[in-house]
Scaffold this motif. Structure first.
Motif, PDB file in Angstrom:
ATOM      1  N   THR A 143       0.765  -1.220  -0.059  1.00  0.00           N
ATOM      2  CA  THR A 143      -0.093   0.101  -0.106  1.00  0.00           C
ATOM      3  C   THR A 143       0.845   1.205   0.147  1.00  0.00           C
ATOM      4  OG1 THR A 143      -0.059  -0.055   2.588  1.00  0.00           O
ATOM      5  CG2 THR A 143      -1.968  -1.189   1.143  1.00  0.00           C
ATOM      6  N   SER A 144       2.109   1.145   0.419  1.00  0.00           N
ATOM      7  CA  SER A 144       2.958   2.138   0.351  1.00  0.00           C
ATOM      8  C   SER A 144       3.342   2.690  -1.112  1.00  0.00           C
ATOM      9  CB  SER A 144       4.376   1.955   1.069  1.00  0.00           C
ATOM     10  OG  SER A 144       4.426   1.724   2.116  1.00  0.00           O
ATOM     11  N   SER A 155       8.533   3.118  -1.850  1.00  0.00           N
ATOM     12  CA  SER A 155       7.187   3.498  -2.516  1.00  0.00           C
ATOM     13  C   SER A 155       7.290   3.490  -4.018  1.00  0.00           C
ATOM     14  CB  SER A 155       6.479   4.849  -1.977  1.00  0.00           C
ATOM     15  OG  SER A 155       6.222   4.972  -0.693  1.00  0.00           O
ATOM     16  N   ALA A 156       8.511   4.088  -4.357  1.00  0.00           N
ATOM     17  CA  ALA A 156       8.848   4.114  -5.607  1.00  0.00           C
ATOM     18  C   ALA A 156       9.116   2.567  -6.378  1.00  0.00           C
ATOM     19  CB  ALA A 156      10.155   4.890  -5.920  1.00  0.00           C
ATOM     20  N   SER A 157       9.804   1.862  -5.664  1.00  0.00           N
ATOM     21  CA  SER A 157      10.202   0.390  -6.013  1.00  0.00           C
ATOM     22  C   SER A 157       8.707  -0.196  -5.961  1.00  0.00           C
ATOM     23  CB  SER A 157      11.101  -0.282  -5.000  1.00  0.00           C
ATOM     24  OG  SER A 157      10.335  -0.639  -3.608  1.00  0.00           O
ATOM     25  N   LYS A 158       7.782  -0.267  -4.963  1.00  0.00           N
ATOM     26  CA  LYS A 158       6.650  -0.789  -5.094  1.00  0.00           C
ATOM     27  C   LYS A 158       5.311  -0.477  -5.872  1.00  0.00           C
ATOM     28  CE  LYS A 158       7.702  -3.974  -1.942  1.00  0.00           C
ATOM     29  NZ  LYS A 158       7.676  -5.308  -2.091  1.00  0.00           N
ATOM     30  N   ALA A 159       5.344   1.014  -6.211  1.00  0.00           N
ATOM     31  CA  ALA A 159       4.753   1.415  -7.510  1.00  0.00           C
ATOM     32  C   ALA A 159       5.256   0.847  -8.704  1.00  0.00           C
ATOM     33  CB  ALA A 159       4.792   3.045  -7.519  1.00  0.00           C
ATOM     34  N   GLY A 160       6.621   0.585  -8.794  1.00  0.00           N
ATOM     35  CA  GLY A 160       7.364   0.251 -10.010  1.00  0.00           C
ATOM     36  C   GLY A 160       6.779  -1.229 -10.237  1.00  0.00           C
ATOM     37  N   ILE A 182      -0.102  -8.080  -5.186  1.00  0.00           N
ATOM     38  CA  ILE A 182      -0.494  -7.980  -3.890  1.00  0.00           C
ATOM     39  C   ILE A 182      -0.050  -6.620  -3.229  1.00  0.00           C
ATOM     40  CG2 ILE A 182      -1.206  -9.010  -1.918  1.00  0.00           C
ATOM     41  CD1 ILE A 182      -1.108 -11.912  -3.152  1.00  0.00           C
ATOM     42  N   ALA A 183      -1.099  -5.979  -2.935  1.00  0.00           N
ATOM     43  CA  ALA A 183      -0.296  -4.768  -1.946  1.00  0.00           C
ATOM     44  C   ALA A 183      -0.951  -4.909  -0.667  1.00  0.00           C
ATOM     45  CB  ALA A 183      -1.058  -3.513  -2.444  1.00  0.00           C
ATOM     46  N   GLY A 243      -8.899  -2.685   4.521  1.00  0.00           N
ATOM     47  CA  GLY A 243      -9.450  -1.570   4.348  1.00  0.00           C
ATOM     48  C   GLY A 243      -8.708  -0.212   4.286  1.00  0.00           C
ATOM     49  N   TYR A 244      -7.405  -0.325   4.911  1.00  0.00           N
ATOM     50  CA  TYR A 244      -6.873   0.975   5.110  1.00  0.00           C
ATOM     51  C   TYR A 244      -6.712   1.621   3.581  1.00  0.00           C
ATOM     52  CZ  TYR A 244      -2.584   3.643   6.063  1.00  0.00           C
ATOM     53  OH  TYR A 244      -1.504   4.542   6.058  1.00  0.00           O
ATOM     54  N   LEU A 245      -6.415   0.789   2.721  1.00  0.00           N
ATOM     55  CA  LEU A 245      -6.468   1.613   1.185  1.00  0.00           C
ATOM     56  C   LEU A 245      -7.382   1.206   0.563  1.00  0.00           C
ATOM     57  CD1 LEU A 245      -4.627   3.694  -0.234  1.00  0.00           C
ATOM     58  CD2 LEU A 245      -3.412   1.592  -1.267  1.00  0.00           C
ATOM     59  N   MET A 246      -8.342   2.040  -0.154  1.00  0.00           N
ATOM     60  CA  MET A 246      -9.166   1.837  -1.022  1.00  0.00           C
ATOM     61  C   MET A 246      -9.068   2.529  -2.176  1.00  0.00           C
ATOM     62  SD  MET A 246     -12.545   1.338   1.601  1.00  0.00           S
ATOM     63  CE  MET A 246     -12.818   0.579   3.189  1.00  0.00           C
ATOM     64  N   PRO A 247      -8.288   2.063  -3.229  1.00  0.00           N
ATOM     65  CA  PRO A 247      -7.928   2.938  -4.204  1.00  0.00           C
ATOM     66  C   PRO A 247      -9.124   2.681  -5.235  1.00  0.00           C
ATOM     67  CG  PRO A 247      -7.003   0.629  -4.384  1.00  0.00           C
ATOM     68  CD  PRO A 247      -7.671   0.920  -3.135  1.00  0.00           C
TER      69      PRO A 247
END
Length: 247
Positions: A143-144, A155-160, A182-183, A243-247
């Motif tokens: 989720t980061s 965050s950049a690595s996990k977005a990648g 999976i996030a 439910g911490y992140l609901m994109p």
């Protein structure tokens, strides 16, 4: 459960935490598992507890940021087991710092382990998966990936990871290969144990579930994405965050 009977799975970062639970769950589902980690002593301890027979799990030391070593390990896997049906890219690290204080080493080390390693492992298996016209790849993001203070590198690595996942899904879907991510949110692992208590408490307050997640809850989603139950799920990023992140 036998939904992964006769399947061959490889899991990186398998010595502890989420990775160890993924190995355990895939074994329960009937797969044979190759467990990889740079921490060989911890890996050996974990696997000996999961498979006392030594017949269902093979474990090897692997530095996932060394492409030559990754290629050698996967060559051994193919020589010994003949194929790879499932690849779980779980290896990951943090080196947290505010961006204006972050060193190049902190930046590059996290990008190497969290993102470049997936390039290496996927290159090692995708040609053979395309030839056999079957494959399941699951990449562990976070989720980061949507941004987090003190984690510009992470965050950049996990977005990648998510961008790479979706690209590989588009390129290889025609060959019956699914690639998903999976996030996880705040999961109770060795990585999160050292977080300050106020940070952990704040995350729980912002999570509708009101608690941290368990590694087994991530492993359950890995199980689904590794099986033919998910045959029409491709290029997705599934949040396991209470439910911490609901994109």
């Amino acid at each position: 459960m036998t939904k992964l009977m006769n399947k061959i799975a490889v899991v990186t970062g398998a010595a502890q935490g989420i990775g160890a639970k993924i190995v355990e769950r895939l074994l329960e589902d009937g797969a044979k598992v190759v467990a990889l980690d740079i921490n060989f002593e911890k890996l050996e301890e974990t696997i000996s507890n999961l498979d006392k027979s030594g017949e269902k799990v093979f474990f090897m030391k692997c530095n996932v940021i060394d492409q030559a070593e990754v290629n050698d390990v996967f060559e051994t896997v193919y020589d010994r087991l003949g194929r790879v049906d499932i690849l779980i890219n779980n290896a990951g690290i943090t080196r947290d710092a505010f961006f204006h204080k972050m060193t190049h080493e902190q930046w590059s080390t996290v990008l190497d382990v969290n993102l470049n390693s997936i390039f290496f492992t996927c290159q090692a298996v995708i040609p053979a998966m395309r030839a056999q016209e079957y494959g399941k790849i699951v990449n562990i993001s976070s989720t980061s990936s949507w941004g987090n203070m003190g984690q510009a590198n992470y965050s950049a690595s996990k977005a990648g990871v998510i961008g790479l996942t979706r690209t590989l899904a588009k390129e290889n879907g025609i060959k019956n290969i699914t690639v998903n991510a999976i996030a996880p949110g705040q999961i109770d692992t060795e990585m999160t144990k050292d977080l300050p208590e106020n940070i952990k408490m704040m995350a729980q307050l912002l999570t509708p579930a009101g608690r941290m997640g368990k590694p087994s809850e991530v492993a359950s989603v890995v199980s689904f994405l590794s099986s033919d139950d998910s045959s029409y799920v491709n290029g997705e990023c599934i949040c396991v965050s209470g439910g911490y992140l609901m994109p």
